[in-house]
Design an enzyme around this catalytic site. Structure first.
Site, mmCIF file in Angstrom:
data_model
loop_
_atom_site.group_PDB
_atom_site.id
_atom_site.type_symbol
_atom_site.label_atom_id
_atom_site.label_comp_id
_atom_site.label_asym_id
_atom_site.label_seq_id
_atom_site.Cartn_x
_atom_site.Cartn_y
_atom_site.Cartn_z
ATOM 1 N N LYS A 81 9.500 5.286 7.435
ATOM 2 C CA LYS A 81 9.899 4.138 6.616
ATOM 3 C C LYS A 81 11.063 4.591 5.721
ATOM 4 C CE LYS A 81 5.245 2.112 5.938
ATOM 5 N NZ LYS A 81 4.055 2.223 5.046
ATOM 6 N N GLU A 122 1.896 -9.571 6.866
ATOM 7 C CA GLU A 122 2.681 -9.107 8.019
ATOM 8 C C GLU A 122 2.571 -10.062 9.205
ATOM 9 O OE1 GLU A 122 1.933 -4.946 8.750
ATOM 10 O OE2 GLU A 122 2.878 -4.394 6.849
ATOM 11 N N SER A 165 0.869 -1.184 0.000
ATOM 12 C CA SER A 165 0.000 0.000 0.000
ATOM 13 C C SER A 165 0.900 1.227 0.000
ATOM 14 C CB SER A 165 -0.916 -0.013 1.224
ATOM 15 O OG SER A 165 -0.178 0.077 2.417
ATOM 16 N N ASP A 199 1.249 8.329 7.307
ATOM 17 C CA ASP A 199 2.160 7.409 6.607
ATOM 18 C C ASP A 199 2.174 7.803 5.131
ATOM 19 O OD1 ASP A 199 3.506 5.316 5.423
ATOM 20 O OD2 ASP A 199 1.992 3.799 5.834
ATOM 21 N N GLU A 241 -4.594 -2.726 9.070
ATOM 22 C CA GLU A 241 -3.836 -3.293 10.200
ATOM 23 C C GLU A 241 -4.556 -3.047 11.518
ATOM 24 O OE1 GLU A 241 0.180 -1.721 10.060
ATOM 25 O OE2 GLU A 241 0.195 -1.904 7.874
ATOM 26 N N HIS A 284 -2.958 -6.288 2.330
ATOM 27 C CA HIS A 284 -2.042 -7.281 2.912
ATOM 28 C C HIS A 284 -2.662 -8.654 3.087
ATOM 29 C CE1 HIS A 284 0.391 -3.756 4.884
ATOM 30 N NE2 HIS A 284 0.476 -3.783 3.576
#
Ligand code: PEP
Ligand code: MG
Length: 447
Positions: A371, A241, A42, A346, A201, A192
């Site tokens: 990241k 993950e 993503s 993010d 998540e 994911h």
């Protein structure tokens, strides 16, 4: 200062069986290290460019061009002998040009010459930058000259050097290495997994104890969650993950399952809280947030839905609650939430100080996801963490959904004093190796 005797890249596979870049780097003093880079699913559209071959093999995702860029142009520019041969850099010294992390990263950025590292590839550039960091740490501490420090100490020294050198970070004083609170992604959705969950998540975050104790608490909750899902006839197979990926019905069902696992494992929702990464860009379609076939919401409606979740569930952190360009929705939401939960950027920020500057002006977030491969060099990652900290935001370090066995992200999180680290669940080797590295560092820091 460090000279690079050899830098050699290979195409390896990540945890999704897709190609990524690994670099072996050797310094003039003989330090030999390996580093590899992860890859997102993503991905934010403002991330630095991951160079893919676009050919038939691996569905276009080969990275041979990135590898060739390292073995050719980058190696020529950085290594002593060949640089001299090519007449590109170096003083004629047999060992070639000396670099520190900043000058190496600046040289890589200049060599690429594009704003998004698309010519040589951010995957190529970061692999070299990370390998250099690991080698330089092995060789000598940039600040003290002390031999052989762990990567987290080296990262910490670099951060403190940047604070001393850059007026934007002057308010920060000195940073000490510190252990981030681990955030365990136990239910996988979005891009994911095929669980059908629009939210990507669902993470459990033990609030107290040592790193070991937090991992033990997470393990107990994960075991309870597994039992509960199994008892309901739901799948206990895992997503990218390492979290479970059951076809559980709705986002609220997923949150109920997390609370039941926390309580069932013998903890309270004060002791273990929930973090969410909505990754909302991935369900933003034609101006609406499509949570499910029945729920297509405006930004304002989605904000109200999140507010309901914050009231009902022990959620302390909400990442990418809106799409990557929905600045106003972020800003309004951050104001309304008013510190009751973290609002984490993010895809919104992409570890990029230019985007963080806009977020600061708009008061759009209270936390920044970090990241390294979103921006492409170690030095720029440090700048992003320091910029976030200077705004009073909570730095939240993160793996990617496609990972390798490389654990640099853990050392970076510790060295830069990131408050949280997400590295998936306690499953899949490429996730577990990160938590094992965190345990190792925890032992060292306590000793
Ligand atoms: C994320 O969105 O925070 C994440 C880790 O996923 P990906 O690596 O797929 O972007
Ligand atoms: Mg995210």
């Amino acid at each position: 200062m460090t000279t690079i005797a050899k830098v050699e890249a290979r195409e390896i596979l990540d945890s999704r069986g897709l190609p990524t870049v690994e670099v072996a780097l050797e310094t003039g003093k003989g330090a030999k290290v390996i580093a590899s880079v992860p890859s997102g699913a993503s991905t934010g559209k403002n991330e630095a460019h991951e160079l893919r071959d676009g050919e038939k093999r691996f569905g276009g995702k080969g990275v041979r061009r990135a590898v060739e860029n390292i073995n050719g142009e980058i190696a020529r520019a950085l290594t002593g002998a060949s640089a001299k041969d090519a007449g590109e850099v170096g003083s004629g010294d047999a060992e070639g040009k000396e670099f520190d992390q900043r000058s190496l990263d600046v040289a890589l950025i200049a060599l690429d010459g594009t704003p998004d590292k698309s010519r040589l590839g951010a995957n190529a550039i970061l692999a070299v930058s990370l390998a250099f960091a690991r080698a330089a740490a092995t060789e000598t501490d940039a600040g003290t000259g002390k031999l052989g420090v762990p990567l987290y100490s080296y990262s910490n020294t670099l951060a403190n050097q940047s604070i001393a050198a850059d007026a934007r970070f002057a308010s920060l004083g000195q940073i000490a290495p510190s252990l981030p609170t681990p955030s365990f992604n136990v239910l996988n959705g979005g891009k994911h997994a095929d669980s059908g969950l629009s939210i990507q998540e669902f993470m459990l975050v033990p609030q107290r104890g040592t790193t070991t104790e937090r991992i033990e608490v997470a393990a107990a909750c994960i075991a309870k969650l597994r039992d509960n899902l199994h008892a309901r006839g739901l799948s206990i197979g895992v997503g990218d993950e390492g979290g479970f990926a059951p076809k559980i019905g709705s986002n609220e069902d997923a949150l109920d399952a997390l609370v039941a696992a926390i309580i069932g494992a013998g903890y309270t929702t004060d002791e273990v809280k929930i973090a969410i990464d909505a990754a909302a860009s991935s369900f933003f379609q034609e101006g609406k947030y499509v949570l499910s076939a029945q729920q297509a919401l405006s930004s304002a409606e989605l904000a109200r839905w999140y507010e309901g979740l914050l009231t009902k569930y022990p959620i302390f952190s909400l990442e990418d609650p809106f799409a990557e360009d929905d600045w106003d929705a972020f800003a309004e939401f951050a104001k309304k939430v008013d510190g009751r939960a973290l609002v984490v950027g993010d895809d919104l920020l992409t570890t990029n100080v230019a985007r963080m500057q806009i977020a600061a002006e708009k008061h759009a977030v209270t936390s920044a996801l970090i990241k390294p491969n979103q921006i492409g060099t170690v030095s720029e990652t440090i700048d992003a963490v320091l910029f976030a900290r200077a705004q009073g935001w909570v730095p939240f370090a993160s793996h990617r959904s496609g990972e390798t066995g490389d654990t640099a992200i853990v050392d970076i999180a510790v060295g830069l004093g990131c408050t949280y680290l997400k590295a998936g669940s306690l499953a899949r080797g490429e996730r577990v190796v990160k938590y094992n590295r965190l345990l190792e560092i925890a032992d060292e820091l306590v000793a």
